[in-house]
Design a protein around this motif. Structure first.
Motif: not given
Length: 426
Positions: A70-90
């Motif tokens: 189960e995976q919702r998509g891919i997300a880039l994270v910064d040094r603190r773990g905050r999502h900076s960009a996402r591409i959901p599966v859909e």
């Protein structure tokens, strides 16, 4: 039918898939694999485009989907773990960077082996010499006695022993291997392994998280199928390195040194790496050959046309190639010259497209400066919009850029005939 006795070197994805189709077409395959037994775990691989069609024709779709991660998509994270960009599966109808059908490599390999339970497997062995004559190939193994086969298929990966023996002369390939210009490095290295960290697994929230740090460093963490399991990856840009790809301890030290102080959750990944039982390390590169066969020897999957993990199409090439190779051998009644030529004719355009790297290539995957990292995140945020959406959609569409022939299957396979003969004899 001629040339039914076939050796397949490689027990990962391509080899068992080919053995499945060969058996169904009435051939008698034998699979030899260097590992002492099935390799568990591994990273997630995606099934997209034509490879899904192949799995459907194998009758394995239900089994594969039952084992999907189960995976919702891919997300880039910064040094603190905050999502900076996402591409959901859909976003790309299930055909994006993270596919709708994601399964661990080990799980897919298990499904394929289960589908070849009537095939002979030689574990903990490898091919060391090939002597071809007009009637077949004498194969020398490291452990088993030498045997004769009509045909030999190299489905044994980037470091293929069959390719080295049949196609190559000393030259200087990945990790000190021997290639004659067939291996094309892309300027980096990557590793993958499993980390058992329940807290980190929960923090992923079913996302494949990717972190970039200056210097061309990339760390990834994605959900495994089992509770508390994290599938980790570490990659970096580099000039060519000399290393022993079998020395895990030295390679782990290399990675620990490269990624020291990189930020995010890298320290936790490095800690898990030290005790990982499925640690693997390799270079980013492609295999490019003028021909996929030589005499009675033919190559399949990464052994013949690795596109590199950057494309996400290695599994597609392996499954589609296995289907076509077996089908063409059957269509030609075992006439390997005709079958190998037709196999290459069908596969070559598909491979050529698959080996085209995504926009940016390794630079896009592993930007080397803070500015380029921010630009990468910005471009990912625009991937759902014109014109980037169209560019990415074209990249993902390559997985389906082939028309698969329909190969009729015999009413009774070789296995069925053998079973009937035994029953009659009894």
């Amino acid at each position: 039918m001629d040339n039914t006795d076939i050796l397949v070197s490689g027990g990962g994805i391509a080899g068992p898939a080919l053995a499945h189709w060969l058996r169904r077409h009435g051939f008698d395959p034998t699979v030899v694999e260097r590992a002492p037994g099935p390799r568990p775990g591994g990273q997630a691989v995606d099934l997209r485009g034509a490879s899904r069609t192949v799995v459907e024709r194998m009758g394995l779709t239900e089994r594969v989907r039952a084992l999907c991660v189960e995976q919702r998509g891919i997300a880039l994270v910064d040094r603190r773990g905050r999502h900076s960009a996402r591409i959901p599966v859909e976003l790309f109808e299930g055909e994006g960077i993270v596919s709708e059908v994601e399964i661990l490599r080990g799980d897919l390999a298990d499904v394929l082996r289960e589908a070849t339970d009537d095939v002979e497997y030689l574990w903990d062995d490898t091919v060391t010499a090939l002597a071809e004559d007009a009637d077949g190939v004498t194969v020398t193994f490291e452990n088993a006695p030498a045997r004769r086969f009509a045909l030999v298929v190299g489905a044994d990966g980037l470091h293929s022993a069959v390719r080295r023996l049949a196609f190559e002369t000393p030259g200087g390939g990945p990790g000190g291997g021997k290639d004659r210009g067939h291996y094309h490095p892309l300027g980096g290295y990557h590793s993958w392994f499993t980390v058992h960290d329940p807290a980190l697994a929960r923090d992923l929230d079913s996302w494949f998280l990717m972190y970039n740090a200056p210097g061309g460093l990339v760390a990834g963490a994605r959900p495994g199928r089992l509770p508390g399991e994290v599938k980790a990856s570490l990659g970096f840009r580099s000039a060519p390195l000399t290393y022993d790809r079998h020395d895990d301890d030295a390679l782990k030290l290399l990675l620990a040194d490269r990624f020291a102080g990189a930020g995010w959750e890298v320290d936790r990944l490095l800690a898990g790496m030290r005790t990982a039982e499925d640690f693997a390390f390799d270079s980013f590169g492609q295999i490019r050959l003028d021909h996929y066969s030589r005499g009675r020897v033919v190559l399949l999957g990464d052994a013949g046309y690795s596109p590199s993990p950057l494309t996400g199409l290695g599994t597609s090439l392996a499954l589609v190639g296995a289907y076509l190779l077996a089908g063409e051998l059957a269509a030609a009644d075992g006439d390997f010259r005709t079958a190998f030529a037709r196999y290459e004719e069908l596969m070559r355009p598909y491979v050529t497209q698959a080996q085209e790297l995504p926009p940016g290539g390794l630079n896009g995957y592993a930007p080397d400066s803070a500015v380029m990292i921010r630009l990468r995140a910005a471009s990912m945020r625009w991937m759902g919009r014109w014109p980037l959406r169209n560019l990415l959609a074209a990249q993902f569409a390559k997985a389906d850029a082939i028309d698969l022939p329909d190969y009729p299957l015999p009413a009774r396979t070789t296995a069925a005939r053998v079973t009937a003969a035994r029953v009659t004899a009894a």
